[in-house]
Design a protein around this motif. Sequence first.
Motif, mmCIF file in Angstrom:
data_model
loop_
_atom_site.group_PDB
_atom_site.id
_atom_site.type_symbol
_atom_site.label_atom_id
_atom_site.label_comp_id
_atom_site.label_asym_id
_atom_site.label_seq_id
_atom_site.Cartn_x
_atom_site.Cartn_y
_atom_site.Cartn_z
ATOM 1 N N VAL A 133 36.841 2.184 -44.591
ATOM 2 C CA VAL A 133 37.082 2.862 -45.940
ATOM 3 C C VAL A 133 38.154 1.757 -46.654
ATOM 4 O O VAL A 133 39.295 1.390 -45.970
ATOM 5 C CB VAL A 133 37.650 4.176 -45.709
ATOM 6 N N GLU A 134 37.921 1.871 -47.767
ATOM 7 C CA GLU A 134 38.904 1.151 -48.727
ATOM 8 C C GLU A 134 39.565 1.894 -49.465
ATOM 9 O O GLU A 134 39.305 3.214 -50.024
ATOM 10 C CB GLU A 134 37.962 0.158 -49.695
ATOM 11 N N TYR A 135 40.741 1.595 -49.982
ATOM 12 C CA TYR A 135 41.723 2.495 -50.886
ATOM 13 C C TYR A 135 42.007 1.782 -52.196
ATOM 14 O O TYR A 135 42.110 0.528 -52.337
ATOM 15 C CB TYR A 135 42.886 2.870 -50.105
ATOM 16 N N THR A 136 42.381 2.456 -53.170
ATOM 17 C CA THR A 136 42.646 1.938 -54.607
ATOM 18 C C THR A 136 44.350 1.635 -54.682
ATOM 19 O O THR A 136 44.693 0.865 -55.514
ATOM 20 C CB THR A 136 42.103 2.634 -55.645
ATOM 21 N N TRP A 137 45.148 2.557 -53.775
ATOM 22 C CA TRP A 137 46.456 2.371 -54.190
ATOM 23 C C TRP A 137 47.105 2.509 -52.608
ATOM 24 O O TRP A 137 47.002 3.255 -51.821
ATOM 25 C CB TRP A 137 46.929 3.655 -54.706
ATOM 26 N N ASP A 138 47.976 1.297 -52.425
ATOM 27 C CA ASP A 138 48.698 1.454 -50.983
ATOM 28 C C ASP A 138 49.867 1.915 -51.132
ATOM 29 O O ASP A 138 51.042 1.540 -51.464
ATOM 30 C CB ASP A 138 48.750 0.033 -50.596
ATOM 31 N N ASP A 139 49.964 3.233 -50.745
ATOM 32 C CA ASP A 139 51.063 3.961 -50.941
ATOM 33 C C ASP A 139 51.968 4.024 -49.801
ATOM 34 O O ASP A 139 53.235 4.605 -49.706
ATOM 35 C CB ASP A 139 50.774 5.496 -51.231
ATOM 36 N N GLU A 140 51.708 3.071 -48.868
ATOM 37 C CA GLU A 140 52.437 2.825 -47.588
ATOM 38 C C GLU A 140 53.105 1.856 -47.724
ATOM 39 O O GLU A 140 53.877 1.116 -46.784
ATOM 40 C CB GLU A 140 51.670 3.071 -46.331
ATOM 41 N N ALA A 141 52.940 0.727 -48.593
ATOM 42 C CA ALA A 141 53.397 -0.551 -48.901
ATOM 43 C C ALA A 141 54.938 -0.751 -48.613
ATOM 44 O O ALA A 141 55.668 -1.459 -48.117
ATOM 45 C CB ALA A 141 52.833 -1.421 -50.058
ATOM 46 N N ASN A 142 55.597 0.091 -49.314
ATOM 47 C CA ASN A 142 57.116 0.112 -49.470
ATOM 48 C C ASN A 142 57.686 1.280 -48.871
ATOM 49 O O ASN A 142 58.961 1.748 -49.025
ATOM 50 C CB ASN A 142 57.433 0.338 -51.012
ATOM 51 N N THR A 159 31.305 5.271 -37.659
ATOM 52 C CA THR A 159 31.655 4.188 -38.682
ATOM 53 C C THR A 159 32.002 5.014 -40.028
ATOM 54 O O THR A 159 30.891 5.629 -40.618
ATOM 55 C CB THR A 159 30.355 3.298 -38.887
ATOM 56 N N LEU A 160 33.024 4.738 -40.742
ATOM 57 C CA LEU A 160 33.433 5.410 -41.727
ATOM 58 C C LEU A 160 33.166 4.241 -43.038
ATOM 59 O O LEU A 160 33.875 3.245 -42.850
ATOM 60 C CB LEU A 160 34.848 6.150 -41.801
ATOM 61 N N THR A 161 32.554 4.601 -44.124
ATOM 62 C CA THR A 161 32.487 3.678 -45.474
ATOM 63 C C THR A 161 32.944 4.754 -46.422
ATOM 64 O O THR A 161 32.924 5.875 -46.476
ATOM 65 C CB THR A 161 31.206 3.070 -45.314
ATOM 66 N N GLY A 162 33.313 3.662 -47.456
ATOM 67 C CA GLY A 162 33.410 4.351 -49.093
ATOM 68 C C GLY A 162 34.845 3.994 -49.275
ATOM 69 O O GLY A 162 35.303 2.988 -48.967
ATOM 70 N N THR A 163 35.293 4.835 -50.306
ATOM 71 C CA THR A 163 36.694 4.646 -50.884
ATOM 72 C C THR A 163 37.523 6.102 -50.762
ATOM 73 O O THR A 163 36.856 7.128 -51.071
ATOM 74 C CB THR A 163 36.596 4.174 -52.238
ATOM 75 N N VAL A 164 38.724 5.676 -50.911
ATOM 76 C CA VAL A 164 39.531 6.967 -50.888
ATOM 77 C C VAL A 164 40.853 6.320 -52.005
ATOM 78 O O VAL A 164 40.906 5.407 -52.304
ATOM 79 C CB VAL A 164 40.505 7.402 -49.831
ATOM 80 N N GLU A 165 41.561 7.344 -52.548
ATOM 81 C CA GLU A 165 42.595 7.091 -53.454
ATOM 82 C C GLU A 165 43.970 6.296 -53.123
ATOM 83 O O GLU A 165 44.234 5.383 -53.384
ATOM 84 C CB GLU A 165 43.113 8.275 -54.137
ATOM 85 N N ARG A 166 44.207 6.629 -51.839
ATOM 86 C CA ARG A 166 45.414 6.282 -51.316
ATOM 87 C C ARG A 166 45.394 5.801 -49.816
ATOM 88 O O ARG A 166 44.214 6.134 -49.266
ATOM 89 C CB ARG A 166 46.489 7.093 -51.263
ATOM 90 N N ARG A 167 45.756 4.630 -49.389
ATOM 91 C CA ARG A 167 45.927 4.231 -48.084
ATOM 92 C C ARG A 167 46.256 5.227 -47.002
ATOM 93 O O ARG A 167 45.679 5.353 -46.022
ATOM 94 C CB ARG A 167 46.795 2.929 -47.930
ATOM 95 N N SER A 168 47.168 6.176 -47.440
ATOM 96 C CA SER A 168 47.590 7.055 -46.230
ATOM 97 C C SER A 168 46.288 8.201 -45.926
ATOM 98 O O SER A 168 46.230 8.534 -45.054
ATOM 99 C CB SER A 168 48.792 7.960 -46.687
ATOM 100 N N GLN A 169 45.314 8.314 -47.065
ATOM 101 C CA GLN A 169 44.237 9.113 -46.917
ATOM 102 C C GLN A 169 43.311 8.420 -45.784
ATOM 103 O O GLN A 169 42.897 8.996 -44.970
ATOM 104 C CB GLN A 169 43.418 9.099 -47.983
ATOM 105 N N SER A 170 43.379 7.167 -45.886
ATOM 106 C CA SER A 170 42.322 6.609 -44.764
ATOM 107 C C SER A 170 42.820 6.405 -43.479
ATOM 108 O O SER A 170 42.271 6.746 -42.640
ATOM 109 C CB SER A 170 42.391 4.951 -45.435
ATOM 110 N N VAL A 171 44.193 6.421 -43.395
ATOM 111 C CA VAL A 171 45.000 6.290 -42.174
ATOM 112 C C VAL A 171 44.687 7.759 -41.544
ATOM 113 O O VAL A 171 44.457 7.912 -40.279
ATOM 114 C CB VAL A 171 46.221 6.086 -42.420
ATOM 115 N N LEU A 172 44.949 8.764 -42.247
ATOM 116 C CA LEU A 172 44.613 10.194 -42.068
ATOM 117 C C LEU A 172 43.421 10.544 -41.367
ATOM 118 O O LEU A 172 43.050 11.132 -40.200
ATOM 119 C CB LEU A 172 44.963 11.070 -43.070
#
Length: 205
Positions: free
Chosen positions: A192-201, A161-174
């Motif tokens: 894991v939550e992220y502050t910026w969805d860099d995969e949205a567009n 189980t992974l918890t916490g935050t990362v800067e970008r969504r792509s980091q969470s996916v990786l």
Amino acid sequence: MTGTTVGDVMTLGVHSVRKSTPIADITRILAGRGISAVPVVDHDRDVVGVVSEADLLLKQAEGASVVRAAEDVMTAPAVTVEADKPLQEAARLMVGHRVKRLPVVDRYGKLSGIVSRADLVRALVRTDADIRGEVDQDLLVLIRRPSRGQVRAQVTDGIVTLTGTVERRSQSVLLDALIRRVAGVVDVIDRVEYTWDDEANRPAG
């Protein structure tokens, strides 16, 4: 990523034969070393086939009249796996091709060793503490700076189980994809939550 690879668990110094090796010599090798198959290589140590006990028995059952050397009974082309591949890849090949062991090759296709089902089973039987230790090492490598986020892992019965935050969504996916490659991991629960969805567009495909 420090996930266990085929090269980490394979048997080194594996015995091999040539296409011209007599059947009598092959049977002595199999019986003498207590193994059920042997890779067939050419003069450059490229794997060209595999001779197994099943191959020998099949030819005997068929009543083949001309069975003198490895090339007369070997299964070709050989199903191989590269040493730097994750254990899951070796398991997939074994199941898909219904074989008990695979010749292991380097990136140039040269024979490096052999990996068996037993090798994979031994490697996958790991405690939660073992898995947690490797996952924590991977997190340190993947998230080197506090500015890139803070991620924690908890392991229960092989489920991470992974918890916490990362800067970008792509980091969470990786992170999710790489942690799944760790030997012994049954599943990953990604919280894991992220502050910026860099995969949205990002364009599809």
